[in-house]
Design a protein around this motif. Structure first.
Motif, short mmCIF file in Angstrom:
data_model
loop_
_atom_site.label_atom_id
_atom_site.label_comp_id
_atom_site.label_asym_id
_atom_site.label_seq_id
_atom_site.Cartn_x
_atom_site.Cartn_y
_atom_site.Cartn_z
N TYR B 78 0.84 -1.20 0.00
CA TYR B 78 0.00 0.00 0.00
C TYR B 78 0.87 1.25 0.00
O TYR B 78 1.76 1.39 0.84
CB TYR B 78 -0.91 -0.04 1.23
N LEU B 79 0.62 2.12 -0.95
CA LEU B 79 1.26 3.43 -0.94
C LEU B 79 0.20 4.44 -0.54
O LEU B 79 -0.67 4.77 -1.33
CB LEU B 79 1.81 3.78 -2.34
N PRO B 80 0.25 4.94 0.71
CA PRO B 80 -0.77 5.90 1.14
C PRO B 80 -0.62 7.22 0.40
O PRO B 80 0.44 7.52 -0.14
CB PRO B 80 -0.51 6.08 2.63
N GLU B 81 -1.68 8.00 0.41
CA GLU B 81 -1.70 9.33 -0.19
C GLU B 81 -0.54 10.17 0.38
O GLU B 81 -0.35 10.23 1.58
CB GLU B 81 -3.03 9.98 0.20
N GLY B 82 0.25 10.78 -0.49
CA GLY B 82 1.35 11.61 -0.02
C GLY B 82 2.61 10.84 0.32
O GLY B 82 3.59 11.42 0.75
N ALA B 83 2.59 9.52 0.14
CA ALA B 83 3.76 8.66 0.39
C ALA B 83 4.47 8.97 1.71
O ALA B 83 5.64 9.34 1.71
CB ALA B 83 4.74 8.75 -0.77
N PRO B 84 3.78 8.84 2.84
CA PRO B 84 4.44 9.15 4.11
C PRO B 84 5.53 8.13 4.46
O PRO B 84 5.42 6.96 4.11
CB PRO B 84 3.29 9.05 5.14
N SER B 85 6.60 8.62 5.08
CA SER B 85 7.62 7.72 5.61
C SER B 85 8.31 8.45 6.76
O SER B 85 8.11 9.64 6.96
CB SER B 85 8.63 7.34 4.53
N TYR B 86 9.11 7.71 7.53
CA TYR B 86 9.75 8.30 8.69
C TYR B 86 10.93 9.17 8.25
O TYR B 86 11.95 8.65 7.80
CB TYR B 86 10.19 7.21 9.66
N GLY B 87 10.77 10.48 8.39
CA GLY B 87 11.72 11.44 7.84
C GLY B 87 13.14 11.32 8.37
O GLY B 87 14.08 11.59 7.65
N GLU B 88 13.28 10.91 9.62
CA GLU B 88 14.64 10.90 10.20
C GLU B 88 15.42 9.66 9.78
O GLU B 88 16.61 9.57 10.01
CB GLU B 88 14.56 11.02 11.73
N MET B 89 14.72 8.68 9.15
CA MET B 89 15.42 7.45 8.74
C MET B 89 16.01 7.63 7.34
O MET B 89 15.53 8.42 6.55
CB MET B 89 14.45 6.28 8.71
N THR B 90 17.03 6.84 7.05
CA THR B 90 17.54 6.80 5.68
C THR B 90 16.70 5.76 4.93
O THR B 90 16.12 4.88 5.54
CB THR B 90 19.01 6.37 5.66
N PRO B 91 16.65 5.89 3.58
CA PRO B 91 15.87 4.91 2.81
C PRO B 91 16.27 3.47 3.13
O PRO B 91 15.41 2.59 3.26
CB PRO B 91 16.19 5.26 1.36
N LEU B 92 17.57 3.22 3.32
CA LEU B 92 18.02 1.85 3.58
C LEU B 92 17.47 1.33 4.90
O LEU B 92 16.92 0.22 4.98
CB LEU B 92 19.55 1.80 3.58
N ARG B 93 17.57 2.14 5.94
CA ARG B 93 17.06 1.73 7.25
C ARG B 93 15.54 1.57 7.22
O ARG B 93 14.97 0.68 7.84
CB ARG B 93 17.43 2.75 8.32
N PHE B 94 14.91 2.48 6.51
CA PHE B 94 13.45 2.44 6.41
C PHE B 94 13.00 1.14 5.74
O PHE B 94 12.10 0.44 6.24
CB PHE B 94 12.96 3.66 5.62
N LEU B 95 13.66 0.79 4.64
CA LEU B 95 13.29 -0.44 3.93
C LEU B 95 13.61 -1.68 4.78
O LEU B 95 12.87 -2.65 4.77
CB LEU B 95 14.02 -0.51 2.58
N LYS B 96 14.69 -1.59 5.53
CA LYS B 96 15.06 -2.70 6.43
C LYS B 96 13.96 -2.87 7.50
O LYS B 96 13.58 -4.00 7.83
CB LYS B 96 16.41 -2.36 7.09
N PHE B 97 13.48 -1.73 8.00
CA PHE B 97 12.39 -1.76 8.99
C PHE B 97 11.15 -2.43 8.41
O PHE B 97 10.54 -3.31 9.03
CB PHE B 97 12.08 -0.33 9.44
N ILE B 98 10.78 -2.03 7.19
CA ILE B 98 9.60 -2.62 6.55
C ILE B 98 9.79 -4.13 6.36
O ILE B 98 8.90 -4.92 6.63
CB ILE B 98 9.31 -1.93 5.19
N ALA B 99 11.00 -4.52 5.90
CA ALA B 99 11.29 -5.94 5.68
C ALA B 99 11.14 -6.72 6.99
O ALA B 99 10.59 -7.82 7.01
CB ALA B 99 12.69 -6.11 5.11
N ASP B 100 11.61 -6.13 8.09
CA ASP B 100 11.52 -6.81 9.39
C ASP B 100 10.08 -6.93 9.85
O ASP B 100 9.64 -7.99 10.31
CB ASP B 100 12.33 -6.04 10.46
N VAL B 101 9.32 -5.83 9.75
CA VAL B 101 7.92 -5.89 10.20
C VAL B 101 7.15 -6.91 9.36
O VAL B 101 6.30 -7.63 9.86
CB VAL B 101 7.23 -4.51 10.07
N ARG B 102 7.49 -6.97 8.07
CA ARG B 102 6.81 -7.91 7.19
C ARG B 102 7.29 -9.33 7.38
O ARG B 102 6.82 -10.24 6.71
CB ARG B 102 6.98 -7.47 5.74
N GLY B 103 8.26 -9.52 8.25
CA GLY B 103 8.70 -10.87 8.58
C GLY B 103 9.54 -11.54 7.50
O GLY B 103 9.61 -12.77 7.43
#
Lengths: 245, 310
Positions: B78-103
């Motif tokens: 899901y890409l929410p309206e406005g593509a929100p993401s955690y601003g203080e994270m780097t794209p790499l860390r952010f994607l790593k976070f998503i990968a972890d939450v998604r198991g």
């Protein structure tokens, strides 16, 4: 093991240190807790090797510092829209709420841990009751958890961090002094005695007081645990209700 | 596959989404069209499991988003309206976070992260805080997050908003390349995008589903469908020539574009007669075009019809 909870926890905890918030908080907490202990607490003049003056200022320090940590917990997620991202990931609402809460609590525990030199100071000056000091730390941590749970819940109700901060301070203040005339007189006008006793028994200060003196009573611990549980549950309910706006 | 049945959402007195029903099969790319505030985003939020519907239901791969939310969310990007993401994270860390939450497992996560970085050209900004990135990069980080776990169902709320023309083109290519074995819903208000990526389009206004058809069939609803436009210097001569044809119902002149458009009578083919007539009269013209129909015109007609304006 519910690993999404710990993933949210790790992300949240790391986010404190990505900005100056963490360092400002830790420095101010340490400076204030030490200054209050030595100047207002008559640390030396009392001539006793204990940390009672140190712990007795914690409720008042937390009153302003904990809401500063909790105000961003959910208000920021709502404002930046990341709440939509977080809650459409395969994670339950309660996992998200608890993960974020535990991260904030860990952060405050870290600040508390950095005050251990106070403990070393009294150990150097005399023979303190180490068990009592440990109980004081436990009480302080539990009380911070109570404040934090209230703050997390309030933060979920608004997009504005300032509003979250002020409301949290006011509600925490009411809970802090629930057993004192300032709060009780307000209810005395219309509430029956039974309710007054119930309100008085909710006081953070009374429950913290015995712990800070080194008396570990299971009832005080259960009180704080229930307090945290209640506010976090309310937190989840509020997010569910207010997601749309 | 996505099944939406009589989905409604009410905010107080306002009915934001009113009894919307549709089904999207694997291999389809459904375009969600509608004016701002039509209920597109609200509908997508309900399918993604963020908002609870007031009534009706949505199913993702057979899982009801309210009764089995985790099962549904696992299968959904899901890409929410406005593509929100955690601003203080780097794209790499952010994607790593998503990968972890998604198991995703350690190795699977690494592989997928490398793949989406490649697909969305994020390589140059991997270690910069997201809040310092341009709008285009932020949007692509949001897209990367949505496709990270290679989900069978994708819901993208304005995926190309804020991208430059080259980036738009690449994202459309990406969506097309994923379409074969996925179910995709894309919302947009760029009508050319519907041609570029969608196999089907839905038009929503005031919360109601007003049209559900293939883009070409929607165009066929246009009054321009089957019309012939001629660009020429001497517009008056062209107009006079076209008016004499029995197959032509009406002729319109667009002086600013220097173009004459002839509309057919009863759906007759008029391309042949028009060219023949112009040639016979020896009228010079710069271009001649058979109109497929204009989507923007169909869109306007449908979304501003009297029934909608209530």
């Amino acid at each position: 093991m519910s690993s999404p909870l710990w993933t949210v926890y790790r992300r949240e905890l790391a986010s404190y240190f990505a900005t100056p918030v963490a360092y400002v908080f830790i420095v101010i907490f340490m400076v204030l807790s030490a200054a209050l202990t030595f100047y207002l607490g008559n640390f030396y003049e009392r001539g006793q090797a204990d940390l009672l003056p140190f712990f007795s200022f914690h409720p008042w320090l937390y009153l302003f510092l904990v809401p500063a940590v909790s105000m961003r917990l959910w208000a920021e997620e709502r404002k930046s829209g990341t709440i939509e991202l977080l809650l459409t990931l395969p994670i339950s609402m309660l996992q998200a709420v608890i993960g974020k809460f535990l991260a904030a609590w860990t952060f405050i525990a870290l600040a508390l841990l950095l005050t251990v030199p106070m403990w070393l100071t009294v150990s150097y000056l005399g023979e303190p009751d180490h068990g009592a000091i440990l109980a004081g730390y436990l009480g302080s941590l539990l009380m911070a958890g109570g404040f934090l749970a209230i703050g997390s819940c309030i933060s979920a109700a608004t997009k504005s961090q300032v509003v979250a901060f002020i409301l949290t301070v006011v509600i925490c203040f009411a809970f802090l002094l629930a057993g004192f005339p300032l709060v009780l007189d307000f209810f005395r006008a219309f509430a029956p005695q039974g309710l007054l006793d119930a309100i008085a028994s909710l006081s953070f200060l009374t429950h913290f007081a015995s712990l800070s003196k080194g008396v570990v009573d299971l009832r005080d611990i259960v009180y704080f645990a229930l307090m945290i549980g209640f506010w976090l549950y309310a937190n989840a309910v509020i997010i569910d209700l207010k997601k749309a706006d | 596959m996505i099944e939406v049945r009589a989905l409604s959402k009410r905010y107080g007195d306002i009915l934001a989404v009113d009894q919307v029903s549709f089904t999207v099969e694997t291999g389809e790319v459904l375009g969600f069209l509608g004016p701002n505030g039509a209920g597109k985003s609200t509908t997508m939020k309900m399918i993604a499991g963020f908002l609870a519907p007031t009534s009706g239901s949505a199913r993702v791969c057979g899982f009801d988003v309210e009764e089995q939310p985790l099962e549904a969310k696992r299968r959904l990007g899901y890409l929410p309206e406005g593509a929100p993401s955690y601003g203080e994270m780097t794209p790499l860390r952010f994607l790593k976070f998503i990968a972890d939450v998604r198991g995703l497992s350690e190795s699977e996560g690494r592989k997928r992260i490398a793949a989406v970085i490649e697909q969305l050209h994020l390589g140059a900004v991997l270690h910069q805080p997201i809040e310092t990135l341009s709008k285009g990069f932020r949007r692509r980080v949001g897209l990367a997050q949505a496709i990270l776990h290679d989900p069978p169902v994708l819901i993208l709320d304005e995926p190309t908003d804020g991208l430059d023309p080259n980036q738009k083109h690449e994202v459309r290519e990406l969506i097309r390349s994923m379409a074969k074995d996925k179910t995709i819903i894309v919302s947009t208000h760029i009508l050319e995008e519907v041609h570029a990526v969608c196999t089907r389009a839905i038009i929503i206004a005031k919360g109601r589903l007003l049209a559900d058809d293939a883009p070409a069939r929607l165009e066929a609803r246009s009054r321009y469908h089957g019309a012939v436009s001629v660009s020429a210097e001497d517009l008056v001569a062209v107009e006079a020539a076209l008016r004499t044809l029995p197959e032509v119902a009406r002729v319109e002149i667009d002086a600013t574009q220097r173009r004459v458009t002839a509309f057919p009578r009863d759906g007759k083919a008029i391309f042949e007669p028009v060219t023949r007539s112009l040639r016979e009269r020896g009228i010079a013209f710069a271009g001649i075009e058979l109109e497929r129909g204009r989507l923007d015109e169909v869109f306007r007609t449908i979304t501003t019809a009297e029934g909608v304006r209530t």
